[in-house]
Design a protein around this motif. Sequence first.
Motif, short mmCIF file in Angstrom:
data_model
loop_
_atom_site.label_atom_id
_atom_site.label_comp_id
_atom_site.label_asym_id
_atom_site.label_seq_id
_atom_site.Cartn_x
_atom_site.Cartn_y
_atom_site.Cartn_z
N THR A 138 0.84 -1.20 0.00
CA THR A 138 0.00 0.00 0.00
C THR A 138 0.87 1.25 0.00
O THR A 138 0.64 2.17 -0.79
N MET A 139 1.84 1.28 0.86
CA MET A 139 2.68 2.47 0.98
C MET A 139 3.56 2.66 -0.25
O MET A 139 3.81 3.80 -0.66
N LEU A 140 4.01 1.58 -0.86
CA LEU A 140 4.81 1.70 -2.09
C LEU A 140 3.96 2.29 -3.22
O LEU A 140 4.42 3.18 -3.94
N LEU A 141 2.73 1.80 -3.36
CA LEU A 141 1.85 2.34 -4.39
C LEU A 141 1.47 3.78 -4.07
O LEU A 141 1.45 4.64 -4.96
N ALA A 142 1.21 4.08 -2.80
CA ALA A 142 0.86 5.45 -2.41
C ALA A 142 2.00 6.42 -2.74
O ALA A 142 1.75 7.53 -3.22
N ALA A 143 3.22 6.01 -2.52
CA ALA A 143 4.37 6.87 -2.84
C ALA A 143 4.42 7.15 -4.34
O ALA A 143 4.69 8.29 -4.76
N SER A 144 4.13 6.14 -5.15
CA SER A 144 4.11 6.34 -6.61
C SER A 144 2.98 7.29 -7.01
O SER A 144 3.19 8.17 -7.86
N LEU A 145 1.80 7.11 -6.42
CA LEU A 145 0.68 8.00 -6.73
C LEU A 145 0.99 9.43 -6.31
O LEU A 145 0.68 10.38 -7.03
N TRP A 146 1.59 9.59 -5.14
CA TRP A 146 1.94 10.91 -4.62
C TRP A 146 2.91 11.60 -5.59
O TRP A 146 2.70 12.76 -5.96
N GLY B 290 -3.17 11.44 3.20
CA GLY B 290 -4.00 10.26 3.40
C GLY B 290 -4.80 9.88 2.17
O GLY B 290 -5.15 8.71 1.99
N ASP B 291 -5.09 10.86 1.30
CA ASP B 291 -5.86 10.54 0.09
C ASP B 291 -5.14 9.53 -0.80
O ASP B 291 -5.76 8.60 -1.31
N VAL B 292 -3.84 9.70 -0.99
CA VAL B 292 -3.13 8.75 -1.85
C VAL B 292 -2.99 7.40 -1.16
O VAL B 292 -2.99 6.36 -1.83
N ILE B 293 -2.90 7.38 0.16
CA ILE B 293 -2.84 6.11 0.88
C ILE B 293 -4.18 5.38 0.75
O ILE B 293 -4.23 4.18 0.47
N LEU B 294 -5.27 6.13 0.90
CA LEU B 294 -6.61 5.54 0.73
C LEU B 294 -6.79 5.02 -0.70
O LEU B 294 -7.28 3.90 -0.91
N ALA B 295 -6.38 5.81 -1.68
CA ALA B 295 -6.50 5.38 -3.08
C ALA B 295 -5.67 4.12 -3.33
O ALA B 295 -6.13 3.20 -4.03
N ALA B 296 -4.49 4.05 -2.75
CA ALA B 296 -3.65 2.87 -2.93
C ALA B 296 -4.31 1.64 -2.29
O ALA B 296 -4.33 0.56 -2.89
N SER C 45 -10.82 10.81 -6.94
CA SER C 45 -11.17 10.30 -8.27
C SER C 45 -10.01 10.42 -9.26
O SER C 45 -10.07 9.84 -10.35
N ARG C 46 -8.97 11.11 -8.91
CA ARG C 46 -7.77 11.14 -9.76
C ARG C 46 -7.08 9.79 -9.80
O ARG C 46 -6.34 9.50 -10.73
#
Length: 137
Positions: A70-78, A96-102, A125-126
């Motif tokens: 989750t955190m790896l994907l969140a970092a990429s989204l961020w 927290g939005d990118v963590i939730l999205a991940a 939604s992004r």
Amino acid sequence: MVTNPKAEGITLACQMWLKSLLQRGERVVIPEIADYEVRRELLRANLLRSVRRLDNLKQALEYAPIQTDTMLLAASLWAEARQTGQPTADPKALDGDVILAAQARLLSNDSVEAIVATTNVAHLSRFITALDWQSIA
């Protein structure tokens, strides 16, 4: 809204909406980041009955703890959001939005699409299908 013990109006409608999802057998998951964001505010406001209701809700529904993937994907989204000039939070914020999205993305698969029920559709939604809870039948 679903943890409010004095529900009326829109909070009562939200609680009834959740109940209807569960009665239909829909999968409802509480992401750990969402629990954290709600819990910290309830604790700050000393709303202990609501904290107990949140604890009970975590027992009744599926709970998705934050994992390394989750955190790896969140970092990429961020990073992607900032590279494209579309940040969802201050550069120094945890976001927290990118963590939730991940978390939601990782719950999705070829046969199941995760939908985030939120009041913050614009940011989420992004990254993932996110809808106002009132528009989810």
